[in-house]
Design a protein around this motif. Structure first.
Motif, short mmCIF file in Angstrom:
data_model
loop_
_atom_site.label_atom_id
_atom_site.label_comp_id
_atom_site.label_asym_id
_atom_site.label_seq_id
_atom_site.Cartn_x
_atom_site.Cartn_y
_atom_site.Cartn_z
N PRO A 339 -4.37 9.56 -7.27
CA PRO A 339 -4.90 9.22 -5.92
C PRO A 339 -4.32 7.90 -5.42
O PRO A 339 -4.41 6.88 -6.13
CB PRO A 339 -6.41 9.13 -6.15
CG PRO A 339 -6.67 9.96 -7.37
CD PRO A 339 -5.44 9.83 -8.23
N GLU A 340 -3.75 7.93 -4.24
CA GLU A 340 -3.21 6.75 -3.54
C GLU A 340 -2.18 6.00 -4.38
O GLU A 340 -2.05 4.79 -4.28
CB GLU A 340 -4.36 5.79 -3.16
CG GLU A 340 -5.52 6.45 -2.47
CD GLU A 340 -5.11 7.11 -1.15
OE1 GLU A 340 -4.07 6.72 -0.58
OE2 GLU A 340 -5.85 8.00 -0.69
N LEU A 341 -1.48 6.72 -5.26
CA LEU A 341 -0.55 6.05 -6.16
C LEU A 341 0.64 5.44 -5.42
O LEU A 341 1.12 4.36 -5.77
CB LEU A 341 -0.07 7.03 -7.23
CG LEU A 341 0.78 6.44 -8.36
CD1 LEU A 341 -0.02 5.42 -9.16
CD2 LEU A 341 1.32 7.54 -9.28
N HIS A 342 1.10 6.14 -4.38
CA HIS A 342 2.27 5.67 -3.65
C HIS A 342 1.91 5.06 -2.29
O HIS A 342 2.79 4.83 -1.47
CB HIS A 342 3.25 6.85 -3.44
CG HIS A 342 3.72 7.45 -4.75
ND1 HIS A 342 4.59 6.79 -5.60
CD2 HIS A 342 3.40 8.63 -5.35
CE1 HIS A 342 4.81 7.55 -6.66
NE2 HIS A 342 4.09 8.68 -6.54
N TRP A 343 0.63 4.83 -2.05
CA TRP A 343 0.19 4.22 -0.78
C TRP A 343 0.33 2.72 -0.90
O TRP A 343 0.03 2.12 -1.94
CB TRP A 343 -1.25 4.64 -0.49
CG TRP A 343 -1.79 4.12 0.82
CD1 TRP A 343 -1.13 4.01 2.00
CD2 TRP A 343 -3.11 3.63 1.04
NE1 TRP A 343 -1.94 3.51 2.96
CE2 TRP A 343 -3.20 3.25 2.39
CE3 TRP A 343 -4.26 3.50 0.25
CZ2 TRP A 343 -4.35 2.75 2.98
CZ3 TRP A 343 -5.40 3.02 0.84
CH2 TRP A 343 -5.46 2.63 2.19
N ARG A 344 0.74 2.08 0.18
CA ARG A 344 0.99 0.64 0.16
C ARG A 344 -0.25 -0.16 -0.15
O ARG A 344 -0.20 -1.18 -0.85
CB ARG A 344 1.59 0.23 1.52
CG ARG A 344 1.93 -1.25 1.60
CD ARG A 344 2.57 -1.55 2.95
NE ARG A 344 2.90 -2.97 3.03
CZ ARG A 344 3.47 -3.53 4.10
NH1 ARG A 344 3.77 -2.77 5.17
NH2 ARG A 344 3.75 -4.82 4.11
N PHE A 345 -1.39 0.31 0.35
CA PHE A 345 -2.65 -0.44 0.15
C PHE A 345 -3.53 0.20 -0.94
O PHE A 345 -4.73 -0.09 -1.06
CB PHE A 345 -3.45 -0.49 1.46
CG PHE A 345 -2.72 -1.19 2.57
CD1 PHE A 345 -2.62 -2.57 2.58
CD2 PHE A 345 -2.10 -0.44 3.57
CE1 PHE A 345 -1.93 -3.19 3.61
CE2 PHE A 345 -1.41 -1.09 4.60
CZ PHE A 345 -1.32 -2.46 4.62
N GLY A 346 -2.92 1.07 -1.74
CA GLY A 346 -3.71 1.74 -2.79
C GLY A 346 -4.24 0.77 -3.85
O GLY A 346 -5.40 0.83 -4.28
N TYR A 347 -3.37 -0.16 -4.28
CA TYR A 347 -3.77 -1.12 -5.32
C TYR A 347 -4.93 -2.01 -4.87
O TYR A 347 -5.95 -2.11 -5.57
CB TYR A 347 -2.56 -1.95 -5.74
CG TYR A 347 -2.84 -2.92 -6.86
CD1 TYR A 347 -3.09 -2.48 -8.16
CD2 TYR A 347 -2.86 -4.29 -6.62
CE1 TYR A 347 -3.33 -3.37 -9.16
CE2 TYR A 347 -3.13 -5.18 -7.64
CZ TYR A 347 -3.35 -4.72 -8.92
OH TYR A 347 -3.61 -5.61 -9.93
#
Length: 371
Positions: A339-347
Motif C-alpha cells: 500500500p502506497e509503496l511508490h506514492w511520494r507521501f506514502g512514508y
C-alpha cells in the motif's frame, strides 16, 4: 491503701542517684572471684545485720536459727558444684536446684514442702539508633527465687536484671522487711513487672515508627512501605517478650488468691496488684503481635500492588510499541505490491497514522489508569 503506696514506693525506682556502694552489694559476678555468691546478709527486725566480713551461707543460717530473722542470698549464674552446698544448707528440692542451675526455664511457681520456687523472665530493652532486619530489640534473662520460712535465695542468669537497687530500697524501708521473705518475693515480682511496662512502652514506639513508614505516602503520593525483614524481626522480638510475660500471669494469680503458709497474709493481697499490672502488659503484648501481623500483611499487600502497577505500565507501553513494530514489520517484507509503496507521501502518511494510533492507545490507557 497507704500500705500499697508504701510497697510500690519501696520497690520502684526513685529519682535519687544510685549509691556507689561496692563489694557485697554488687549483683554482677566478679570474673576474678571463684564464688557465685554476690551478697549474703541476715535481716532481723527489718534491718540488715552489719558484719565485719562477708557471711558464708552456713554462718548466715546459724545466726538466723540462733537469733531469728531471715537470710537473703543473691547468686549470679552458679554452677552445679557451687550450688550443691547451698542447696544442702537450705534444704532445697533437687528438681528446683536443677532448674536454677540449668536456667532457660519457663516462668512458673512451684511449691515444695518447705519452700516456694519462682521463676521470672527479666526483659531489657536494647537501645538502637535505627531498627534494622537484624536489630535486637529485647534482651531476656532470668531470676529464680527460692522462698522459705527464714530465707530468700535469688539466682540470676544473664547480664541484665540487677537486684542491687531493689535491695537498697528495701533496706531503706524496715517496715516492709519486717514482713519477712514474702516481702522480698513481692518486691522482686513487682520489680520485674515494672520492667515489662517500661519495655512495652519502648516497643510501642518502635511499632509506631514501622507503622508510620508502612502507611505514610512516599513520592508522588504512592505508598512507600518498608522492609518486611524489619517487621518480621520486630515480631520475633515481641514473641520473645510474650514468652516472658504470658506464663507469669498464672503464678501471680496463685500468689494473690490462694493462702500459702510461706507468704505473709498482709503481703499476699498485694500480689493482686502485680497480677493486674501483668495482665495489662500481656494485653499490650498480644495487641503488639496482632498489630504487627496486620502491618506485615499491609506491607506485603502494598508490595503486591506496586508490582501489579508496574506490570500494568509495562503492558501498556508494550501495547503502544506493538503498533510501530507491526507496521515496520509489514513494510519490511520487501514485496513489490505494498500500500502506497511508490506514492511520494506514502512514508509520511504511514508514520503519521502510526503516531496517531499510538497516541490514541496512550490516551485510552491513561484515562483508564494504566499509565
Amino acid at each position: 491503701m497507704s500500705m500499697i503506696r508504701d510497697l510500690r514506693a519501696a520497690v520502684r525506682p526513685s529519682r535519687v542517684p544510685p549509691r556507689k556502694d561496692s563489694g557485697a552489694y554488687d549483683t554482677t559476678r566478679d570474673p576474678a572471684s571463684a564464688s557465685a555468691v554476690i551478697d549474703c546478709a541476715v535481716y532481723r527486725d527489718g534491718r540488715r545485720v552489719q558484719t565485719d566480713a562477708p557471711l558464708s551461707p552456713h554462718e548466715a543460717m546459724r545466726q538466723v536459727r540462733r537469733d531469728g530473722g531471715f537470710v537473703w542470698m543473691g547468686l549470679h549464674e552458679p554452677t552445679e558444684d557451687e550450688f550443691a552446698g547451698i542447696a544442702s544448707e537450705f534444704g532445697l528440692h533437687p528438681l528446683a536446684v536443677e532448674d536454677a542451675v540449668v536456667a532457660h526455664q519457663r516462668p512458673k511457681l512451684e511449691r515444695y514442702d518447705d519452700s516456694l520456687f519462682t521463676v521470672f523472665k527479666t526483659v531489657h530493652y536494647v537501645d538502637h539508633d535505627e531498627l534494622t532486619a537484624n536489630s535486637e530489640v529485647v534482651e531476656s534473662g532470668e531470676v529464680m527465687c527460692f522462698t522459705g520460712r527464714d530465707f530468700v535465695i535469688t539466682v540470676r542468669h544473664g547480664g541484665k536484671g540487677s537486684l542491687r537497687a531493689l535491695r537498697h530500697r528495701l533496706q531503706d524501708d524496715p517496715e516492709l522487711l519486717l514482713k519477712g521473705p514474702s516481702a522480698v518475693l513481692h518486691a522482686i515480682a513487682d520489680h520485674v513487672v515494672d520492667g515489662y511496662i517500661a519495655v512495652a512502652d519502648a516497643v510501642q514506639d518502635d511499632i509506631d515508627e514501622v507503622e508510620t513508614e508502612v502507611f505514610s505516602p512516599g513520592r508522588k503520593g504512592s505508598p512507600r512501605g518498608t522492609d518486611a525483614g524489619r517487621i518480621y524481626q520486630l515480631k520475633r522480638e515481641v514473641l520473645e517478650f510474650k514468652r516472658a510475660v504470658s506464663p507469669l500471669l498464672r503464678p501471680m494469680q496463685l500468689l494473690s488468691e490462694r493462702p500459702m503458709r510461706l507468704v505473709d497474709p498482709d503481703i499476699q493481697k498485694y500480689f493482686r496488684d502485680v497480677a493486674d499490672h501483668l495482665a495489662r502488659v500481656q494485653e499490650q503484648v498480644i495487641g503488639f503481635d496482632e498489630l504487627l501481623n496486620s502491618i506485615l500483611q499491609a506491607n506485603l499487600a502494598q508490595a503486591s500492588v506496586a508490582q501489579n502497577e508496574d506490570m500494568r505500565k509495562i503492558t501498556s507501553w508494550a501495547a503502544i510499541v506493538a503498533v510501530p513494530t507491526m507496521v515496520c514489520g509489514v513494510y519490511g517484507m520487501n514485496f513489490d505490491h505494498m500500500p502506497e509503496l511508490h506514492w511520494r507521501f506514502g512514508y509520511p502518511m504511514v508514520l503519521g497514522v502510526t503516531v496517531a494510533i499510538c497516541f490514541g492507545i496512550h490516551r485510552t490507557l491513561k484515562r483508564n489508569g494504566w499509565l
